[in-house]
Design a protein around this motif. Structure first.
Motif, PDB file in Angstrom:
ATOM      1  N   GLU A  25      -7.226   4.983   8.269  1.00  0.00           N
ATOM      2  CA  GLU A  25      -5.920   5.576   8.570  1.00  0.00           C
ATOM      3  C   GLU A  25      -4.820   4.544   8.741  1.00  0.00           C
ATOM      4  OE1 GLU A  25      -5.581   9.317  10.707  1.00  0.00           O
ATOM      5  OE2 GLU A  25      -7.469   8.791  11.695  1.00  0.00           O
ATOM      6  N   ALA A  26      -5.142   3.415   9.392  1.00  0.00           N
ATOM      7  CA  ALA A  26      -4.087   2.459   9.727  1.00  0.00           C
ATOM      8  C   ALA A  26      -3.864   1.426   8.625  1.00  0.00           C
ATOM      9  CB  ALA A  26      -4.404   1.770  11.046  1.00  0.00           C
ATOM     10  N   HIS A  27      -4.899   1.105   7.856  1.00  0.00           N
ATOM     11  CA  HIS A  27      -4.772   0.152   6.745  1.00  0.00           C
ATOM     12  C   HIS A  27      -5.517   0.701   5.531  1.00  0.00           C
ATOM     13  CE1 HIS A  27      -4.349  -2.290  10.443  1.00  0.00           C
ATOM     14  NE2 HIS A  27      -3.446  -2.923   9.754  1.00  0.00           N
ATOM     15  N   PRO A  28      -5.037   1.836   5.006  1.00  0.00           N
ATOM     16  CA  PRO A  28      -5.823   2.561   3.999  1.00  0.00           C
ATOM     17  C   PRO A  28      -6.244   1.706   2.807  1.00  0.00           C
ATOM     18  CG  PRO A  28      -3.934   3.844   4.695  1.00  0.00           C
ATOM     19  CD  PRO A  28      -3.759   2.492   5.301  1.00  0.00           C
ATOM     20  N   MET A  45      -6.057  -3.500  17.038  1.00  0.00           N
ATOM     21  CA  MET A  45      -5.621  -3.327  18.421  1.00  0.00           C
ATOM     22  C   MET A  45      -6.705  -2.783  19.351  1.00  0.00           C
ATOM     23  SD  MET A  45      -2.734  -4.497  18.380  1.00  0.00           S
ATOM     24  CE  MET A  45      -1.415  -4.933  17.295  1.00  0.00           C
ATOM     25  N   ARG A  93      -3.127  -6.666  10.696  1.00  0.00           N
ATOM     26  CA  ARG A  93      -1.891  -6.477  11.440  1.00  0.00           C
ATOM     27  C   ARG A  93      -1.252  -5.155  11.081  1.00  0.00           C
ATOM     28  NH1 ARG A  93      -0.039 -11.794  13.872  1.00  0.00           N
ATOM     29  NH2 ARG A  93       0.509 -10.152  15.274  1.00  0.00           N
ATOM     30  N   GLY A  94      -0.693  -4.525  12.102  1.00  0.00           N
ATOM     31  CA  GLY A  94      -0.274  -3.136  11.965  1.00  0.00           C
ATOM     32  C   GLY A  94       1.049  -2.922  11.270  1.00  0.00           C
ATOM     33  N   GLN A  95       1.932  -3.910  11.330  1.00  0.00           N
ATOM     34  CA  GLN A  95       3.277  -3.676  10.820  1.00  0.00           C
ATOM     35  C   GLN A  95       3.595  -4.623   9.674  1.00  0.00           C
ATOM     36  OE1 GLN A  95       5.997  -3.172  14.355  1.00  0.00           O
ATOM     37  NE2 GLN A  95       4.167  -3.944  15.338  1.00  0.00           N
ATOM     38  N   ASN A  96       4.464  -4.126   8.789  1.00  0.00           N
ATOM     39  CA  ASN A  96       4.755  -4.840   7.546  1.00  0.00           C
ATOM     40  C   ASN A  96       5.023  -6.325   7.753  1.00  0.00           C
ATOM     41  OD1 ASN A  96       7.104  -4.079   8.895  1.00  0.00           O
ATOM     42  ND2 ASN A  96       8.329  -4.099   7.063  1.00  0.00           N
ATOM     43  N   ASN A  97       5.820  -6.678   8.777  1.00  0.00           N
ATOM     44  CA  ASN A  97       6.161  -8.084   8.898  1.00  0.00           C
ATOM     45  C   ASN A  97       5.912  -8.639  10.288  1.00  0.00           C
ATOM     46  OD1 ASN A  97       6.875 -10.455   7.644  1.00  0.00           O
ATOM     47  ND2 ASN A  97       9.011 -10.299   8.311  1.00  0.00           N
ATOM     48  N   VAL A  98       4.880  -8.131  10.941  1.00  0.00           N
ATOM     49  CA  VAL A  98       4.590  -8.657  12.272  1.00  0.00           C
ATOM     50  C   VAL A  98       4.098 -10.105  12.149  1.00  0.00           C
ATOM     51  CG1 VAL A  98       2.241  -7.744  12.367  1.00  0.00           C
ATOM     52  CG2 VAL A  98       3.474  -8.117  14.471  1.00  0.00           C
ATOM     53  N   ASN A 106       2.403 -10.696   4.840  1.00  0.00           N
ATOM     54  CA  ASN A 106       1.432  -9.650   5.176  1.00  0.00           C
ATOM     55  C   ASN A 106       0.300 -10.204   6.055  1.00  0.00           C
ATOM     56  OD1 ASN A 106      -0.409 -10.934   3.519  1.00  0.00           O
ATOM     57  ND2 ASN A 106      -0.780  -9.180   2.195  1.00  0.00           N
ATOM     58  N   THR A 107      -0.662  -9.352   6.304  1.00  0.00           N
ATOM     59  CA  THR A 107      -1.707  -9.695   7.268  1.00  0.00           C
ATOM     60  C   THR A 107      -2.602 -10.844   6.794  1.00  0.00           C
ATOM     61  OG1 THR A 107      -3.433  -8.749   8.667  1.00  0.00           O
ATOM     62  CG2 THR A 107      -3.369  -7.966   6.397  1.00  0.00           C
ATOM     63  N   TYR A 140       3.823   6.451  10.979  1.00  0.00           N
ATOM     64  CA  TYR A 140       3.928   5.022  11.207  1.00  0.00           C
ATOM     65  C   TYR A 140       4.709   4.767  12.477  1.00  0.00           C
ATOM     66  CZ  TYR A 140       5.279   0.180  10.426  1.00  0.00           C
ATOM     67  OH  TYR A 140       5.481  -1.155  10.554  1.00  0.00           O
ATOM     68  N   HIS A 141       4.146   3.983  13.326  1.00  0.00           N
ATOM     69  CA  HIS A 141       4.836   3.494  14.516  1.00  0.00           C
ATOM     70  C   HIS A 141       5.549   4.614  15.270  1.00  0.00           C
ATOM     71  CE1 HIS A 141       4.567  -0.380  16.163  1.00  0.00           C
ATOM     72  NE2 HIS A 141       5.793  -0.347  16.610  1.00  0.00           N
TER      73      HIS A 141
END
Ligand code: SF4
Ligand code: SF4
Ligand code: SF4
Lengths: 524, 351
Positions: A23-26, A141, A177-182, A300-301, A424-425
């Motif tokens: 779900e979070a990183h399909p 997380m 990592r959960g967000q595009n540019n974290v 990215n991650t 998302y978020h």
């Protein structure tokens, strides 16, 4: 990530801890599926029976917050059964004795008590991880959002070092990592203690390098983290805030506390593409352009720096964030003038060794993974191949620490939070797309057993109450949560679950314990 | 593995053993038409549009499943081959709806492309058409099985790559159809709306609801960029017509190749959403009012200036963002430390 996304498909074993990858990183979950098709073993550590857990060969259904007990116990099994990688430990690691001592007490039987996972399953997972050729460890997380978040990661790293499952293809310790540019935000120095490229602001040489390039002094004391800033705002020592593209009123732990903090400021500026819940509290709101309206890069991650390209003009009178920041700097008396984002990138790369060799023209076809120290360097897909950044890989002695707030008679259930596939978020983007049509509201996942005990039916409206707040939601009776746990996402402002979560933080990383807090449910 | 040398259309090529005729031809820049073949999926060899002539062979083999052999002489556009391809196309067109004028796939449809390439018109075989209802039970994917040519790519991608097996062949012969279990619709069958099936469908059987009437393929500009959602960083093409983003698809390279999740493929509606902020706002008498940029910037400067003067830069905090670009985060870092004089800068890395 120490390794790359593509390499996941080549692993012999995947140990996935606290990651709801499908779900979070399909798209990463597609690589996991490919590895399974190739015959890889999937071990999933998660209190919930997620879709990934359904795919697993071994699902370790762990009690929330007891990861260290599990990981230490796996290390003990590996040591006791002599399955560790002696050559790797001797040549590449230090602190082995401390590890041996630290995990000594963690028999699988004790771990079973603490984690709820059968001792034999712990043994089975430990043996598998230690003995396969290539094992990759993935986490998100579910491992980090705990009061012992940093130690959880160290315990996982211990395991990788002990078994030499790092520094080679399809191994490694890989946070998704959960967000595009974290990743990029961290790399760029959007952290209180670091300048770009993790150069400590407290280090005089680093500070000097930046202040010379920038033409002015930089304060030498590391600053406050977001949680600490909120505390300081309540105390009154932070008077003004500039919040860009974040919605802490919905995303941060103990949302009522965050709202109180922001309301206590003398002055709040929020820069965003929508009037978010946080922007509604602002004194000045600056309209930003979206990703589709500007040029730049995201990282990215897997540390891959990739281009963002302008497709359409900024909407209305909105402006790209970089232009707004420059306008502010100019008006504040220290002009920062750039023709375009590429110029900013080049200035940054000159100050940031891991990005030094990256230029826009090199990113035309595909991204580059940092570290990329020179113009002819191809980038780095696998970290720590020859040696670790600090030389030797260090084992860290870590001990089990229970969550800050456990269920009791008044608040008998554990609330776990996370993400859903369709959103998302804080929902500020996805709730304004067709995704809302397919997933219009948040529902609270309740186990069959708890639903029976509480007399709840599918679709009932309930109040979920913690020591810090309450929200109303609809019940979904679900097989995914274990007895004693309820789950919801933080995507929907109308069901702002972070009003309930605990702001107790890991003392080392300041990450809030978003994965465990105590709640009770009342029918409305 | 030893190499093999053969000729295709009288050009010689040397390839590793196990290479198909189709791949060997591609290495020579020779395009052989395909419907059911996809390099990422298992070999199927069902549509037969890719047949070629091999000297000395009685039958025309399907080039996507036939491996080259030493000394093989292959012809990809011989008279026999063309005749076979025309027959296949005539049969396909016989029960294909006459809908090219309004079909969303026009201009990107392989059936259309090959009919044009081989000069085939509908009519040689008067065939019965299907009358399946168009399935549109969800906001994203339209399934018009009247246009399906049963190439099976959607079935294979869903099971082999996406791992869900939402759709499969059901019934036989003329009634063969790709369907969800019990024809219950994608929503009920556990579809995650990743759109990979739409991405591989060669014809107009699977199309995107969001793009109906929004522009022909040749009218759209395609801008490759990075997905704004999760940290995977999929490469997407934003499809733009007259200054508006009207769709998105996978860029075909990068970590994701042709695959995306539902957010990256269908979650771009926020860009032109009417609630986008279009002017700066300043709070006056408790309410936020639209103002000019100049006024808004002046207000920020005045208020931050006062705080800085009275309490020092340390009384200001900055939250950067995991959403904005590297360049912008770098500048915020510079603004906070150099201009505002504070190291209180952070973002929600921990969420
Ligand atoms: S959208 Fe994805 S999950 Fe749904 S049928 Fe197509 S390939 Fe399968
Ligand atoms: S729907 Fe498209 S991809 Fe699927 S079998 Fe039919 S033509 Fe092929
Ligand atoms: S398409 Fe989906 S998996 Fe890919 S980056 Fe976007 S949100 Fe992540």
């Amino acid at each position: 990530m120490t390794n790359s996304i593509d390499e996941i498909a080549g692993a012999d074993l995947i140990l996935a801890i606290g990651t709801n990858t499908t779900e979070a990183h399909p798209v990463i979950s597609l690589r996991i599926r490919r590895a399974i098709q190739r015959g890889a073993v999937l071990v999933v550590v998660d209190p919930r029976k997620t879709e990934l857990a359904e795919l697993a060969h071994i699902h370790l259904q762990i009690k929330p917050g007891s990861d260290i007990a599990l990981l230490n116990s796996m290390a003990k099994v590996i040591l006791d059964e002599n399955l560790w990688d002696k050559e790797f430990v001797e040549s590449r690691c230090e602190g082995f004795e401390e590890l041996v001592e630290a995990v000594q007490g963690y028999t699988p039987e004790l771990a079973e008590e603490l984690t709820g996972i059968p001792a034999d399953s712990i043994r089975q997972a430990a043996r598998a991880y230690a003995t396969v050729g290539k094992a990759t460890l993935l986490y998100t997380m579910g491992l980090t959002q705990h009061v012992c978040g940093t130690d959880n990661v160290l315990a996982a790293a211990n395991l990788a070092l002990l078994c030499g499952q790092i520094g080679r293809e399809s191994t490694g310790i890989n946070p998704l990592r959960g967000q595009n540019n974290v990743q990029g935000a961290c790399d760029m120095g959007a952290l209180p203690q670091f300048l770009a490229g993790y150069q400590p602001v407290a280090d005089e040489t680093c500070r000097k390098k930046f202040s010379e390039a920038w033409g002015g002094p930089i304060p030498d004391q590391p600053g406050l983290t977001v949680g600490e800033m909120m505390q300081a705002a309540i105390r009154g020592s932070i008077k003004g805030m500039y919040i860009v593209g974040e919605n802490p009123v919905i995303s941060d732990a103990d949302a009522n506390h965050v709202e109180k903090a922001l309301n206590n400021l003398d002055f709040l500026v929020v820069q965003d593409i929508f009037l978010t819940e946080t922007a509604k509290l602002a004194d000045v709101v600056l309209p930003a352009a979206s990703f589709a309206e500007k040029d730049g890069t995201f990282t990215n991650t897997e540390r891959r720096v990739q281009r963002v390209r302008q497709a359409v003009q900024p909407i209305g009178n909105s402006k790209a964030d970089w232009q707004i920041i420059c306008a502010l700097a100019e008006a504040l008396g220290l002009p920062m003038r750039y023709q375009n984002p590429e110029e900013i990138f080049n200035e940054m790369a000159a100050l940031t060794p891991s990005y030094a060799g990256i230029r826009y023209e090199r990113l035309e076809k595909e991204g580059i993974q940092w570290p990329c120290p020179a113009a002819d360097h191809p980038g780095t897909s696998i970290l720590h191949q020859e040696k670790f950044v600090r030389g030797k890989g260090k084992f860290h002695a870590v001990a089990y620490l229970p969550p800050d707030e456990l269920p009791d008679r008044q608040f008998p259930l554990v609330l776990n939070t996370g993400r859903r596939l369709f959103h998302y978020h804080t929902g500020s983007m996805t709730l304004r797309t067709d995704l809302r049509e397919i997933c219009p509201t948040e529902q609270l996942d309740v186990s069959v057993h708890d639903a029976q005990c509480l007399g709840l039916n599918q679709g009932d409206r309930v109040k979920v109450i913690s020591r810090r707040g309450e929200v109303e939601m609809t019940v979904r009776i679900s097989e995914t949560v274990p007895r004693g746990m309820v789950f919801a996402s933080f995507h929907f402002p109308e069901a702002a679950i972070n009003k309930l979560t605990n702001h107790a933080r890991c003392p080392k990383s300041n990450i809030p314990e978003l994965k465990v807090c105590a709640v009770r449910i009342e029918k409305v | 593995m030893s190499d093999i040398t053969c000729t295709i259309n009288d050009k010689s090529v040397t390839v590793p053993r196990g290479t198909t005729i189709l791949t060997a031809a591609a290495m020579l820049g020779i395009d052989i038409p395909t419907f059911c073949h996809d390099p990422e999926l298992s070999r199927y060899g069902g549509c037969r549009i890719c047949v070629v002539e091999v000297k000395g062979w009685g039958q025309l083999p399907a080039s996507c499943v036939t491996e080259v052999r030493e000394g093989m002489e292959v012809y990809t556009e011989s008279e026999k081959v063309l005749e076979a391809r025309r027959t296949i196309l005539e049969l396909l067109l016989a029960n294909h709806p006459d809908d090219c004028l309004t079909c969303e796939k026009t201009g990107a449809c392989r059936l259309q492309e090959y009919a044009y390439r081989y000069g085939v018109r509908k009519g040689a075989f008067p065939g019965a058409c299907h009358a399946y209802p168009v399935e549109a039970d969800n906001p994203f994917i339209m399934r018009d099985m009247n246009k399906c040519i049963l190439c099976g790519k959607c079935v294979r991608v869903c099971s082999e790559v996406v791992g869900r097996s939402v759709i499969d062949f059901s019934f036989r012969g003329f009634h063969a159809k790709v369907a969800t279990p019990l024809d219950s619709g994608l929503l009920n069958a556990g579809c995650v709306f990743c759109g990979s099936c739409v991405e591989v469908c060669p014809v107009g059987a699977l199309t995107e609801k969001q793009r109906i009437g929004k522009g022909r393929p040749w009218e759209l500009d395609s801008v490759t960029t990075t997905c704004p959602y999760c940290g995977v960083g999929c490469q997407i093409n934003l499809l733009v017509k007259e200054g508006r983003v009207v769709g998105a698809n996978a860029a075909g390279h990068g970590v994701n190749g042709r695959h995306l999740c539902v957010k990256g493929r269908y979650g771009h509606g926020f860009i032109h959403h009417p609630e986008r902020l279009t002017n700066p706002l300043v709070r006056k008498n408790g309410q936020l009012h639209e103002v000019t940029w100049e006024e808004a910037i002046q207000e920020v400067v005045r208020r931050f200036g006062r705080i800085k003067q009275e309490y020092g830069g340390q009384a200001i905090g900055v939250l950067a963002s995991a959403r904005i670009t590297n360049e912008e985060n770098y500048l915020l870092n510079k603004l906070a430390r150099l201009v505002l004089g504070t190291n209180h800068i952070d973002h929600c890395a921990r969420l």
